[in-house]
Design an enzyme around this catalytic site. Structure first.
Site, PDB file in Angstrom:
ATOM      1  N   ASP A 120       0.802  -1.228   0.000  1.00  0.00           N
ATOM      2  CA  ASP A 120       0.000   0.000   0.000  1.00  0.00           C
ATOM      3  C   ASP A 120       0.831   1.272   0.000  1.00  0.00           C
ATOM      4  OD1 ASP A 120      -2.523  -1.157  -0.110  1.00  0.00           O
ATOM      5  OD2 ASP A 120      -2.491  -1.587   2.036  1.00  0.00           O
ATOM      6  N   ASP A 186      -6.586  -4.586  -5.835  1.00  0.00           N
ATOM      7  CA  ASP A 186      -6.262  -3.230  -5.378  1.00  0.00           C
ATOM      8  C   ASP A 186      -4.815  -2.855  -5.727  1.00  0.00           C
ATOM      9  OD1 ASP A 186      -7.930  -4.914  -3.830  1.00  0.00           O
ATOM     10  OD2 ASP A 186      -8.075  -3.472  -2.210  1.00  0.00           O
TER      11      ASP A 186
HETATM   12  N1  GLY Z   1      -7.405  -1.523  -0.544  1.00  0.00           N
HETATM   13  C1  GLY Z   1      -8.366  -1.834   0.414  1.00  0.00           C
HETATM   14  C2  GLY Z   1      -9.765  -1.535   0.016  1.00  0.00           C
HETATM   15  O1  GLY Z   1     -10.066  -1.218  -1.097  1.00  0.00           O
HETATM   16  O2  GLY Z   1     -10.605  -1.644   0.887  1.00  0.00           O
END
Ligand code: GLY
Length: 409
Positions: A120, A186
C-alpha cells in the site's frame, strides 16, 4: 435506501436533462459540489488542528458512534488520501490555504516511504507526495517517490512476476486459510508509483516490474465475464495460481464492487503509462460488466458487492462510484468509440454523488464529504460510513471534470 433510489432518480433526471440542454445547469451542480466539499473540509482541517496529538493527522472514517472522526497513523494504507484531497481541493478552488495544509499533512507521513511490509506504500505516497510534486518541493518529493518505489519493489517475486500484496505472518488469518503469496486487485493502483519513479529516475526497473505485475494480473485475475476476483494466491516461485478468493467481497465468486473499480482505474492508468491497448480494453470490459449489471442501481452508485444477497437493501459503496467516475473521465480522453459516452456517464455518477443523498450536511458525517461507503462488510468494519478514499477519488473526479470542461471551452 428506497428513499435514496427515488430521490437520486429524480435528481439524476433533472441533472441529465439539464446537461443535455446546455452547460449552465451542469456547472451549477458542479459549483455546488466543490463548495460543499470545501466547507466540509475546512471543518475537517479545523478538527485536526485542534488536536494536539500529531500522530493522528489523517482522518479516515467515523468511529462506531458514526459521528466522531477516526484517524490513522502514517503506516495505514489510507494515510495519503486526506493530504491528497487537499492538493485536489487547492486545484478545484484556487484557495492557497489548502496548499499550506496539504504540504503539512503530506510531509507528516514522509516515513511511509521506508515501509516494506505492505504494497500500500503506492497508495500512501503517490496520493500525497505524488500529487504534491506538481506544486512544490519537486526535488524533495521526487526523492520520496523513488525511495518508496524501491521499497515497494522489495515485494516483487520474480519467479511469479507479481508484487505480493499482503504478508502471511505466522498465526495470521491468511496463514490459517493456507495462503502463501496473496495478490489483491487493489494492487493495480500501486503501480502508478512505479511508473512515476521510472520517469523521475530514468531507471526502467520500476516500469518493468509494474508491467510484469499488470500482465500477470491481466492473465489470472479476471473471469470470462470481465469481472475480477479480489484475491489470487500464487506460488511465489513458479507463478502457479493456488487459490482464487475474496477477503472483502460477499463470496469468492462474487463481484466486490470496489475491486471492480480498482481494476477499471488501474488498467486505465496502465494504458496511460504504457500505451498497451490490452490494458485499456480490460478497463472497458470490466466497466461494461458493471454498467450492464442488472444489480446496478439507477443512480449508478453500486451496492458494496454486485452479488450481495439482499439487494436492493444492501449498503451502497460510494467509494466504488467515485473511483469509476474518475477513471471514466480519463478514458473519455483516449481513442475509444463514442468517447463522450464515458464522460457523460462519469457526469451522471458525479451528479448522483453530489446530491443530498450522498453529500453530508456541514459538520455531520465525521466532517467527510460523502456518506454511504463500505470498508469491509465481511469483517463487520465500516459499513455504510464515510471513507477518506471515497472523498479523495470524488475530488479527483471533480478535478478531472474541471480540466475537461476548461479544455472544451
Ligand atoms: N485496498 C483496500 C480496500 O479497497 O478496501
Amino acid at each position: 435506501m428506497k428513499q435514496i433510489i427515488i430521490t437520486a432518480g429524480l435528481f439524476l433526471l433533472a441533472s441529465t436533462t439539464s446537461l443535455a440542454g446546455g452547460r449552465k445547469s451542469s456547472v451549477t451542480w458542479f459549483d455546488k459540489a466543490v463548495k460543499s466539499a470545501a466547507v466540509q473540509t475546512d471543518l475537517q482541517i479545523k478538527g485536526i488542528e485542534a488536536n494536539k496529538d500529531t500522530t493522528f493527522l489523517n482522518p479516515v472514517s467515523t468511529k462506531k458512534n458514526r459521528h466522531s472522526t477516526s484517524y490513522c497513523k502514517y503506516t495505514d494504507w489510507r494515510s495519503g488520501f486526506f493530504p491528497g484531497s487537499l492538493w485536489y481541493l487547492y486545484e478545484l478552488t484556487g484557495n492557497k490555504n489548502y496548499l499550506k495544509y496539504a504540504e503539512k499533512y503530506t510531509e507528516a507521513i514522509g516515513d511511509a516511504q521506508y515501509m516494506t511490509r505492505t504494497h500500500d506504500i503506492g497508495f500512501i505516497i503517490n496520493c500525497s507526495f505524488g500529487n504534491g510534486r506538481r506544486f512544490i518541493n519537486k526535488e524533495a518529493y521526487d526523492s520520496v517517490l523513488v525511495t518508496a518505489a524501491k521499497n515497494l519493489c522489495t515485494r516483487f517475486k520474480p519467479g511469479a512476476g507479481i508484487i505480493q500484496s499482503w504478508n502471511v505472518n505466522p498465526g495470521s488469518t491468511y496463514e490459517r486459510k493456507g495462503w502463501i503469496c496473496p495478490v489483491i486487485i487493489d494492487n493495480m493502483m500501486n503501480l502508478e508509483l512505479l511508473f512515476e519513479a521510472t520517469k523521475i529516475s530514468g531507471d526502467s526497473t520500476f516500469y518493468n516490474i509494474a508491467v510484469s505485475h499488470a500482465d500477470k494480473t491481466l492473465k489470472e485475475h479476471f473471469r470470462h465475464n470481465a469481472s475480477c476476483y479480489h484475491v489470487i494466491d500464487y506460488n511465489p516461485e513458479t507463478g502457479e495460481v493456488l487459490h482464487r478468493m475474496t477477503a472483502q467481497g460477499y463470496a469468492d465468486e462474487s463481484s466486490w464492487s470496489r475491486g471492480q473499480a480498482w481494476a477499471i482505474y488501474g488498467y486505465t492508468m496502465c494504458y496511460r503509462e504504457t500505451g498497451d491497448r490490452r490494458y485499456l480494453d480490460q478497463a472497458l470490459r470490466t466497466f461494461d460488466y458493471m454498467r450492464n449489471n442488472v444489480n446496478l442501481p439507477s443512480d449508478k452508485v453500486p451496492y458494496w458487492d454486485m452479488d450481495a444477497p439482499d439487494i436492493p437493501t444492501e449498503p451502497r459503496d460510494a467509494s466504488s462510484a467515485a473511483i469509476i467516475a474518475s477513471a471514466l473521465y480519463e478514458i473519455s480522453g483516449y481513442p475509444v468509440k463514442n468517447a463522450s459516452f464515458y464522460k457523460n456517464y462519469a457526469d451522471e455518477i458525479l451528479a448522483s454523488l453530489s446530491s443530498d443523498n450522498y453529500v453530508a450536511r456541514p459538520g455531520e458525517n465525521g466532517r467527510f464529504i460523502l456518506m454511504h461507503s463500505v470498508g469491509s462488510l465481511p469483517a463487520n468494519k465500516e459499513i455504510d460510513v464515510p471513507l477518506n478514499y471515497a472523498d479523495y477519488y470524488y475530488l479527483e473526479a471533480l478535478k478531472r471534470k474541471q480540466d475537461i470542461e476548461k479544455k472544451n471551452k
